[in-house]
Design an enzyme around this catalytic site. Sequence first.
Site, PDB file in Angstrom:
ATOM      1  N   CYS A  97      38.893  42.921  46.743  1.00 37.24           N
ATOM      2  CA  CYS A  97      38.328  41.907  47.634  1.00 37.24           C
ATOM      3  C   CYS A  97      39.197  41.782  48.881  1.00 37.24           C
ATOM      4  O   CYS A  97      40.383  41.444  48.780  1.00 37.24           O
ATOM      5  CB  CYS A  97      38.223  40.553  46.947  1.00 37.24           C
ATOM      6  SG  CYS A  97      37.579  39.300  48.079  1.00 37.24           S
ATOM      7  N   LYS A 145      36.806  48.101  40.059  1.00 33.94           N
ATOM      8  CA  LYS A 145      36.118  48.210  41.352  1.00 33.94           C
ATOM      9  C   LYS A 145      37.120  48.492  42.457  1.00 33.94           C
ATOM     10  O   LYS A 145      38.017  47.690  42.731  1.00 33.94           O
ATOM     11  CB  LYS A 145      35.322  46.942  41.668  1.00 33.94           C
ATOM     12  CG  LYS A 145      34.484  47.108  42.942  1.00 33.94           C
ATOM     13  CD  LYS A 145      33.366  46.109  43.043  1.00 33.94           C
ATOM     14  CE  LYS A 145      32.567  46.302  44.327  1.00 33.94           C
ATOM     15  NZ  LYS A 145      31.513  45.309  44.480  1.00 33.94           N
TER      16      LYS A 145
END
Lengths: 303, 242
Positions: A132, A167
């Site tokens: 992120c 991710k």
Amino acid sequence: MVKDLSVDLCGVHLKNPVIPASGTFGFGLELSDAFDLNLLGGISLKGTTREARYGNPTPRIAECEGGMINSVGLQNPGIDVLVDEKVPALRRVYGGCVIANISGFSLDEYRECCEKADACKGIDIIEVNISCPNVHNGGMAFGTSADSAAGVTAAVKSVCRKPVFIKLSPNVTDIVSIARACEDAGADGLSLVNTFLGMRIDIARRRPVIANKMGGFSGKAVFPVALRMVYQVAHACRIPVMGCGGVASASDVIEMMMAGATAVQVGAENLRNPYACPEIAEALPHLMEELGINSLKEIIGTV
Amino acid sequence: MKKEQYRIVRNKRIAPGTFELVLEGNGNVDGEFVHIAIPGFYLRRPLSICDKGPGSLTIVYKVVGKGTKVLSEMTEGTVLEILTGLGRGFDPDACRGEALLVGGGLGVPPLYLLAKELKARGKKVTAVLGFNKAEELILVPQFESICDAVTVSTVDGSVGVKGFVTDAIAGMDRSYDYFYTCGPMVMMKAVCRMVECPGEASLEERMGCGAGFCYGCSIETKNGPRRVCKDGPVFKKEELSW
């Protein structure tokens, strides 16, 4: 001939490879009045941390050519609300693959959240967000070096029995080395890519459009770069990949799968068109017919 | 939420940089705003509904950037893809007695439909409409035809009370049971502080999806974070941390 759209992610069966990407589909229920969620192979839920987070100040969104920048900053109600309320509520209307997306600011936080997600009956796969770009000292800080990525992977794998997908961030010099480090540390699969760190300036006001100055760029424009990374990683690793980045059509899904993705996440396109995922799933069999594809599983990594 | 095709029936300039867009489509549109796809632009444009009838929709918008510029150049017959059924609007049933509507600039149009709904419920409605100058006045005759009283203010004093809507309200010697406001944030804050009765305000924030799932337009309220597009855009005065 009936087309077989199903795919398999570490033993989890998906009726089709189309998955709304984390952060672009809320906790699923927000869209349940728009269409039947069961048209989706899977749903990746909004990124969740240990405690509830308000996220970043607004504006959080900036439009760009062929895409957009977001800096939501992991607004979420916290892991306990996710497992006690959000997932059970979604499960009442959705029978497909539910993917919890976990983020954090310390190894302890990742471990604790993943442990709770692992214990939650309604969750099939845990996607660990180490990419992120919108929070400081967390998220992407863990995903930009092979060592720290492997550290998070090993920490969460020690507490999870469910498949763990890491991710990955595209904001790195060599995504393949980070992917390999995650695989070596025990990751069951990889999701890539998260958003690209970007910025816009309001030239009349002479200041950044986004309140947090920078944010994650995503949308159609990133597709070729994301595809290249999926191709490189899928060919360098043995574990399955969920391809993500700029996917907006059935042909993009096929392209991602030919590059090596086992399933495909649709992100920013949902914000332009909330019906993008069911429309893509509906278009896939027709495109398969045109291309002479009977089963999507046949095409994974064939390029 | 629904994705629908609406055809432009009229797209007419009604004040400098301000246009009235009339759309025609199937069925009745619910919600406070529509989210319009403009070819060539990545994200949709959220625009408030000014008026509606069976299969028709009126929007008054201002050209504020490249997207609305392109929209303003679209001609009759052009088909637009819009998302309908979005947003939680004003609650006409929240007003038990006399209503005060306070609109500023482009905040005036969304109050028009509300004024009609309040009158349909037999309420007494007073409107205070603020603009910068005479040329920017919009919808004043329409408000005058349905409201019990309309006061206009202009910053330059070219029409009505000179100053802001708050100056106009200060000069009105009455009390109301409920207020509704839409306009610039500073104006709405001032109205919420000044008008003593309960009321509600329609907020604006840069949006992503417009339907409550991207969390791009969250604001902090006394009841925790809320999405302007889905939980609002209209919020009760007591919810707002103003």
